[in-house]
Design a protein around this motif. Sequence first.
Motif, PDB file in Angstrom:
ATOM      1  N   HIS A  13       0.810  -1.219   0.000  1.00 32.30           N
ATOM      2  CA  HIS A  13       0.000   0.000   0.000  1.00 32.30           C
ATOM      3  C   HIS A  13       0.842   1.267   0.000  1.00 32.30           C
ATOM      4  O   HIS A  13       0.358   2.340  -0.353  1.00 32.30           O
ATOM      5  CB  HIS A  13      -0.962   0.011   1.192  1.00 32.30           C
ATOM      6  CG  HIS A  13      -2.156  -0.856   0.992  1.00 32.30           C
ATOM      7  ND1 HIS A  13      -3.140  -0.970   1.944  1.00 32.30           N
ATOM      8  CD2 HIS A  13      -2.545  -1.640  -0.038  1.00 32.30           C
ATOM      9  CE1 HIS A  13      -4.073  -1.790   1.497  1.00 32.30           C
ATOM     10  NE2 HIS A  13      -3.728  -2.220   0.301  1.00 32.30           N
TER      11      HIS A  13
ATOM     12  N   LEU B 207      -5.782   6.607  -1.276  1.00 30.55           N
ATOM     13  CA  LEU B 207      -6.064   5.175  -1.404  1.00 30.55           C
ATOM     14  C   LEU B 207      -5.305   4.369  -0.363  1.00 30.55           C
ATOM     15  O   LEU B 207      -5.809   3.367   0.143  1.00 30.55           O
ATOM     16  CB  LEU B 207      -5.709   4.675  -2.800  1.00 30.55           C
ATOM     17  CG  LEU B 207      -6.668   5.014  -3.917  1.00 30.55           C
ATOM     18  CD1 LEU B 207      -6.170   4.446  -5.243  1.00 30.55           C
ATOM     19  CD2 LEU B 207      -8.061   4.500  -3.623  1.00 30.55           C
ATOM     20  N   ARG B 208      -4.086   4.805  -0.052  1.00 31.37           N
ATOM     21  CA  ARG B 208      -3.304   4.088   0.956  1.00 31.37           C
ATOM     22  C   ARG B 208      -4.008   4.125   2.307  1.00 31.37           C
ATOM     23  O   ARG B 208      -4.150   3.086   2.964  1.00 31.37           O
ATOM     24  CB  ARG B 208      -1.909   4.686   1.084  1.00 31.37           C
ATOM     25  CG  ARG B 208      -1.090   3.979   2.137  1.00 31.37           C
ATOM     26  CD  ARG B 208       0.279   4.552   2.297  1.00 31.37           C
ATOM     27  NE  ARG B 208       0.984   3.860   3.372  1.00 31.37           N
ATOM     28  CZ  ARG B 208       2.173   4.186   3.811  1.00 31.37           C
ATOM     29  NH1 ARG B 208       2.828   5.182   3.240  1.00 31.37           N
ATOM     30  NH2 ARG B 208       2.732   3.516   4.789  1.00 31.37           N
TER      31      ARG B 208
ATOM     32  N   GLY C 258      -7.124   1.963   2.083  1.00 30.32           N
ATOM     33  CA  GLY C 258      -6.749   0.557   2.012  1.00 30.32           C
ATOM     34  C   GLY C 258      -6.198   0.027   3.318  1.00 30.32           C
ATOM     35  O   GLY C 258      -6.555  -1.069   3.754  1.00 30.32           O
ATOM     36  N   ASP C 259      -5.334   0.793   3.965  1.00 30.63           N
ATOM     37  CA  ASP C 259      -4.754   0.360   5.246  1.00 30.63           C
ATOM     38  C   ASP C 259      -5.850   0.166   6.292  1.00 30.63           C
ATOM     39  O   ASP C 259      -5.856  -0.828   7.017  1.00 30.63           O
ATOM     40  CB  ASP C 259      -3.724   1.368   5.749  1.00 30.63           C
ATOM     41  CG  ASP C 259      -2.420   1.332   4.975  1.00 30.63           C
ATOM     42  OD1 ASP C 259      -2.254   0.457   4.095  1.00 30.63           O
ATOM     43  OD2 ASP C 259      -1.560   2.197   5.244  1.00 30.63           O
TER      44      ASP C 259
ATOM     45  N   TYR D 237      -9.023  -0.432   5.781  1.00 28.02           N
ATOM     46  CA  TYR D 237      -9.857  -1.563   5.389  1.00 28.02           C
ATOM     47  C   TYR D 237      -9.177  -2.888   5.728  1.00 28.02           C
ATOM     48  O   TYR D 237      -9.797  -3.802   6.286  1.00 28.02           O
ATOM     49  CB  TYR D 237     -10.172  -1.480   3.893  1.00 28.02           C
ATOM     50  CG  TYR D 237     -11.135  -2.538   3.438  1.00 28.02           C
ATOM     51  CD1 TYR D 237     -12.490  -2.439   3.723  1.00 28.02           C
ATOM     52  CD2 TYR D 237     -10.698  -3.648   2.728  1.00 28.02           C
ATOM     53  CE1 TYR D 237     -13.379  -3.414   3.313  1.00 28.02           C
ATOM     54  CE2 TYR D 237     -11.581  -4.625   2.317  1.00 28.02           C
ATOM     55  CZ  TYR D 237     -12.917  -4.502   2.613  1.00 28.02           C
ATOM     56  OH  TYR D 237     -13.794  -5.473   2.214  1.00 28.02           O
ATOM     57  N   VAL D 238      -7.889  -2.990   5.409  1.00 26.79           N
ATOM     58  CA  VAL D 238      -7.139  -4.226   5.694  1.00 26.79           C
ATOM     59  C   VAL D 238      -7.104  -4.486   7.194  1.00 26.79           C
ATOM     60  O   VAL D 238      -7.366  -5.615   7.639  1.00 26.79           O
ATOM     61  CB  VAL D 238      -5.705  -4.138   5.113  1.00 26.79           C
ATOM     62  CG1 VAL D 238      -4.831  -5.263   5.614  1.00 26.79           C
ATOM     63  CG2 VAL D 238      -5.765  -4.137   3.601  1.00 26.79           C
TER      64      VAL D 238
ATOM     65  N   TRP E 283      -7.087 -12.642  -0.026  1.00 29.88           N
ATOM     66  CA  TRP E 283      -6.152 -11.557   0.276  1.00 29.88           C
ATOM     67  C   TRP E 283      -4.800 -11.795  -0.410  1.00 29.88           C
ATOM     68  O   TRP E 283      -4.128 -10.841  -0.800  1.00 29.88           O
ATOM     69  CB  TRP E 283      -6.000 -11.358   1.780  1.00 29.88           C
ATOM     70  CG  TRP E 283      -7.117 -10.519   2.315  1.00 29.88           C
ATOM     71  CD1 TRP E 283      -8.197 -10.948   3.029  1.00 29.88           C
ATOM     72  CD2 TRP E 283      -7.298  -9.108   2.144  1.00 29.88           C
ATOM     73  NE1 TRP E 283      -9.032  -9.889   3.306  1.00 29.88           N
ATOM     74  CE2 TRP E 283      -8.505  -8.747   2.774  1.00 29.88           C
ATOM     75  CE3 TRP E 283      -6.566  -8.114   1.507  1.00 29.88           C
ATOM     76  CZ2 TRP E 283      -8.978  -7.437   2.810  1.00 29.88           C
ATOM     77  CZ3 TRP E 283      -7.039  -6.805   1.539  1.00 29.88           C
ATOM     78  CH2 TRP E 283      -8.233  -6.483   2.184  1.00 29.88           C
TER      79      TRP E 283
ATOM     80  N   TYR F  56      -5.346 -10.602  -3.838  1.00 33.32           N
ATOM     81  CA  TYR F  56      -5.306  -9.138  -3.821  1.00 33.32           C
ATOM     82  C   TYR F  56      -3.851  -8.656  -3.824  1.00 33.32           C
ATOM     83  O   TYR F  56      -3.486  -7.764  -4.593  1.00 33.32           O
ATOM     84  CB  TYR F  56      -6.046  -8.610  -2.587  1.00 33.32           C
ATOM     85  CG  TYR F  56      -5.832  -7.140  -2.338  1.00 33.32           C
ATOM     86  CD1 TYR F  56      -6.537  -6.186  -3.059  1.00 33.32           C
ATOM     87  CD2 TYR F  56      -4.917  -6.702  -1.384  1.00 33.32           C
ATOM     88  CE1 TYR F  56      -6.338  -4.834  -2.843  1.00 33.32           C
ATOM     89  CE2 TYR F  56      -4.709  -5.355  -1.159  1.00 33.32           C
ATOM     90  CZ  TYR F  56      -5.418  -4.423  -1.884  1.00 33.32           C
ATOM     91  OH  TYR F  56      -5.215  -3.083  -1.674  1.00 33.32           O
TER      92      TYR F  56
ATOM     93  N   ILE G 196      -2.122  -6.304  -6.680  1.00 35.69           N
ATOM     94  CA  ILE G 196      -1.497  -5.007  -6.370  1.00 35.69           C
ATOM     95  C   ILE G 196      -0.025  -5.026  -6.782  1.00 35.69           C
ATOM     96  O   ILE G 196       0.490  -4.040  -7.319  1.00 35.69           O
ATOM     97  CB  ILE G 196      -1.663  -4.658  -4.871  1.00 35.69           C
ATOM     98  CG1 ILE G 196      -3.119  -4.383  -4.555  1.00 35.69           C
ATOM     99  CG2 ILE G 196      -0.798  -3.473  -4.472  1.00 35.69           C
ATOM    100  CD1 ILE G 196      -3.698  -3.167  -5.257  1.00 35.69           C
TER     101      ILE G 196
ATOM    102  N   GLY H 137      -6.571  -1.472  -9.118  1.00 29.97           N
ATOM    103  CA  GLY H 137      -7.792  -2.210  -8.800  1.00 29.97           C
ATOM    104  C   GLY H 137      -8.290  -2.991  -9.993  1.00 29.97           C
ATOM    105  O   GLY H 137      -7.625  -3.095 -11.017  1.00 29.97           O
TER     106      GLY H 137
ATOM    107  N   SER I 165     -14.068   5.699  -1.227  1.00 27.89           N
ATOM    108  CA  SER I 165     -13.050   5.844  -2.268  1.00 27.89           C
ATOM    109  C   SER I 165     -13.315   7.043  -3.167  1.00 27.89           C
ATOM    110  O   SER I 165     -12.394   7.591  -3.757  1.00 27.89           O
ATOM    111  CB  SER I 165     -12.962   4.572  -3.118  1.00 27.89           C
ATOM    112  OG  SER I 165     -14.101   4.446  -3.942  1.00 27.89           O
TER     113      SER I 165
END
Length: 124
Positions: free
Chosen positions: A23, A30-31, A34-35, A37-38, A60, A63, A67, A82, A108
């Motif tokens: 990320h 987005l980072r 994403g962080d 969410y993860v 994952w 994913y 990425i 994505g 997002s």
Amino acid sequence: MQLNQLSHPQRVRLLYKTILRLHRGLPTELRALGDNYVRDEFRRHLKCNPMEAQLFMTEWARYASTITQQLGLRGKPKGEIGEHLDEKAVEMLKDDQVVQLYELMLASKGLHGDTITADDVRGK
């Protein structure tokens, strides 16, 4: 030590840290998204059953692979980040997963405050 010699918690931790490292190559907004969410997803699945754990780790890992391909070796986006969701995959989601996906899409796009609940999805 090889990956297959690691315990399940060690493999989970390795995947988690790998994703957070990946990320770093994402745009700032987005980072952060994403962080968060993860972290939330990995926390939520701490006590899942073995079948769910296997599916969770597989998805994952996929994913992380996606990425990695999209960011390249230098961690810089090589185009669009994505992938589009398959309509059949969306249809298989549980109501709460649809809600979560919708809220993720809003976040997002920088839209806040417009949330729905699982009851909204079921039409109650």
